[in-house]
Enzyme design. Structure first.
Site, mmCIF file in Angstrom:
data_model
loop_
_atom_site.group_PDB
_atom_site.id
_atom_site.type_symbol
_atom_site.label_atom_id
_atom_site.label_comp_id
_atom_site.label_asym_id
_atom_site.label_seq_id
_atom_site.Cartn_x
_atom_site.Cartn_y
_atom_site.Cartn_z
ATOM 1 N N LYS A 41 11.907 41.536 33.332
ATOM 2 C CA LYS A 41 12.612 42.036 32.136
ATOM 3 C C LYS A 41 11.608 42.522 31.088
ATOM 4 C CE LYS A 41 12.676 37.363 30.203
ATOM 5 N NZ LYS A 41 13.493 36.161 29.940
ATOM 6 N N TYR A 273 -5.588 48.377 3.458
ATOM 7 C CA TYR A 273 -4.547 48.236 2.437
ATOM 8 C C TYR A 273 -4.588 46.872 1.748
ATOM 9 C CZ TYR A 273 -2.285 52.338 4.557
ATOM 10 O OH TYR A 273 -1.992 53.580 5.048
HETATM 11 C C1 LIG Z 1 12.827 35.142 30.761
HETATM 12 C C2 LIG Z 1 13.564 34.289 31.687
HETATM 13 C C3 LIG Z 1 12.911 33.608 32.723
HETATM 14 C C4 LIG Z 1 11.407 33.529 32.829
HETATM 15 O O1 LIG Z 1 10.935 32.671 31.827
HETATM 16 P P1 LIG Z 1 9.370 32.310 31.714
HETATM 17 O O2 LIG Z 1 9.295 31.282 30.667
HETATM 18 O O3 LIG Z 1 8.694 33.600 31.305
HETATM 19 O O4 LIG Z 1 8.944 31.874 33.044
HETATM 20 C C5 LIG Z 1 13.681 32.917 33.639
HETATM 21 N N1 LIG Z 1 15.028 32.895 33.530
HETATM 22 C C6 LIG Z 1 15.689 33.514 32.532
HETATM 23 C C7 LIG Z 1 17.151 33.419 32.439
HETATM 24 C C8 LIG Z 1 14.985 34.226 31.573
HETATM 25 O O5 LIG Z 1 15.646 34.832 30.582
#
Ligand SMILES: *Cc1c(COP(=O)(O)O)cnc(C)c1O
Length: 388
Positions: A41, A273
């Protein structure tokens, strides 16, 4: 974009796909009895979704995991084979496209079940769904009080030929805090909710709850499938869990830039800045052509480390939209010389974890927020580097 791969780049995120594959294999070895879902993702946590997904598949991942339906559909459209699951749906989502693409679609409540059943009925196809239990994350998922209705209606839809319940699953709240009491409580809750659904007649292919910390440190959470994200990118889920090397993992992303300018400066010069940094004496300043538009946290102003000419330096003054300044303490690298913001750490460069500590966030955010203006350059593959 400049098509000449050998041309110097303002900045780049090098993505070591050999390290990514080795991380997948190391994680599989931590969960030998479970299938592996590579979580890609959010553009693979900033590493580039499609190249990472392909590399993970090559390293043996049976499943790919995405948050949104759009991500999952993009994976399928790019030709990625095998099972693809996505879990973040909103009403009116692309259920038909998901059925067409053979996605495993998460259902957390009755509205989603109704929509997916409607889409399946209209298409004359069977939708693969996975029921998500909220076992104590308190975010998405179905709470225990609503579970019997969701299970009953899903089974009704399955008997009518509209859905196939392929999975029962949940997600941890505090698996990155070793010994946190919610871990055992969520596991108990998960076993109860799975047991209830199976008792009613659900026959899931996969039951799963383990994220990265679960995969690495909690074998009792592996069930049929593990879903690591951050660990696949070679980053530990938390300092308490351990360092990446403790688990045979290596960071995949190295963020580099070429200095845009090096100049001699007098003492007393206000830098960037707000003049939050003033040169303490005569010195040299280096200009790094990356800023918050590229995902460099503005909270890193004055604090985050980087490696230039073999020496650790600290951001001087504020991070601006496109650039920030480093006090080089009289050293004279030339414009065009390389600055390494973070990487695996074994060349003296800081890690994404160091940036997270400096910026008051987590390493997940440091890599994921690197912006689209920074090209990803894929290394560690046969045939040399490619850019995307
Ligand atoms: C992002 C996510 C993962 C992976 O989590 P990590 O902490 O990066 O291993 C697994 N399951 C779901 C539902 C997630 O949203």
């Amino acid at each position: 974009m400049n098509e000449n791969v050998t041309a110097p780049l303002r900045a780049r995120a090098e993505i070591d796909l050999a390290a990514l594959k080795a991380n997948v294999r190391a994680l599989r070895a931590h969960a030998p009895g479970a299938a592996f879902m590579a979580v890609v993702k959010a553009d693979a946590y900033g590493h580039g979704m499609l190249p990472v997904a392909r590399a993970a598949k090559e390293a043996g991942a049976e499943w790919l995991g995405a948050a949104t339906a759009e991500e999952a559909l993009e994976l399928r459209a790019a030709g990625l084979p095998g099972r693809i699951m996505c879990w973040l749906w909103v009403p009116g989502g692309p259920w038909r496209e998901g059925i067409e693409a053979d996605l495993d679609m998460s259902v957390s409540g009755m509205w989603a079940l109704r929509e997916v059943v409607d889409a399946a009925r209209a298409m004359g196809r069977v939708a693969r769904i996975q029921l998500k239990a909220d076992t104590g994350l308190g975010r998405n998922g179905c709470l225990p009080g609503d579970w019997p209705e969701l299970v009953r209606e899903a089974l009704k839809a399955q008997r009518a030929g509209f859905v196939n319940v392929t999975g029962l699953w949940s997600h941890f709240a505090c698996a990155d805090e070793p010994g946190h009491p919610s871990i055992a409580a969520q596991l108990t809750g998960f076993r109860e909710m799975v047991g209830y659904a199976e008792g009613e007649g659900v026959t899931p292919e996969v039951r799963h709850i383990a994220n990265s910390p679960g995969t690495l440190t909690l074998p009792e959470t592996h069930f049929d499938l593990v879903r690591p994200g951050i660990a696949m990118y070679g980053i530990s889920p938390s300092a308490e869990v351990g360092a990446p090397g403790d688990f045979g993992l290596r960071p995949v992303m190295t963020l580099k830039a070429n200095l845009a300018l090096v100049k001699h400066a007098p003492g007393g010069l206000g830098v960037s800045y707000g003049h939050h940094y003033v040169t303490p004496g005569e010195t040299t300043l280096g200009l790094v052509p990356l800023g918050y538009a590229d995902g460099i946290p503005r909270h890193a102003s004055g604090t985050a480390p980087l490696l230039i000419g073999g020496k650790r330096r600290t951001i001087a003054g504020r991070v601006a939209m496109d650039q920030f300044v480093v006090d080089l303490g009289g050293d004279e690298p030339t414009a065009g010389d390389e600055a390494v913001l973070f990487g695996p750490g074994d060349g003296g460069e800081p890690t994404a974890e160091d940036w997270a500590v400096a910026s008051g966030t987590i390493a997940y955010e440091i890599v994921t927020r690197i912006g689209s203006r920074v090209p990803r350059v894929y290394v560690g593959e046969e045939g040399g580097s490619t850019r995307a």
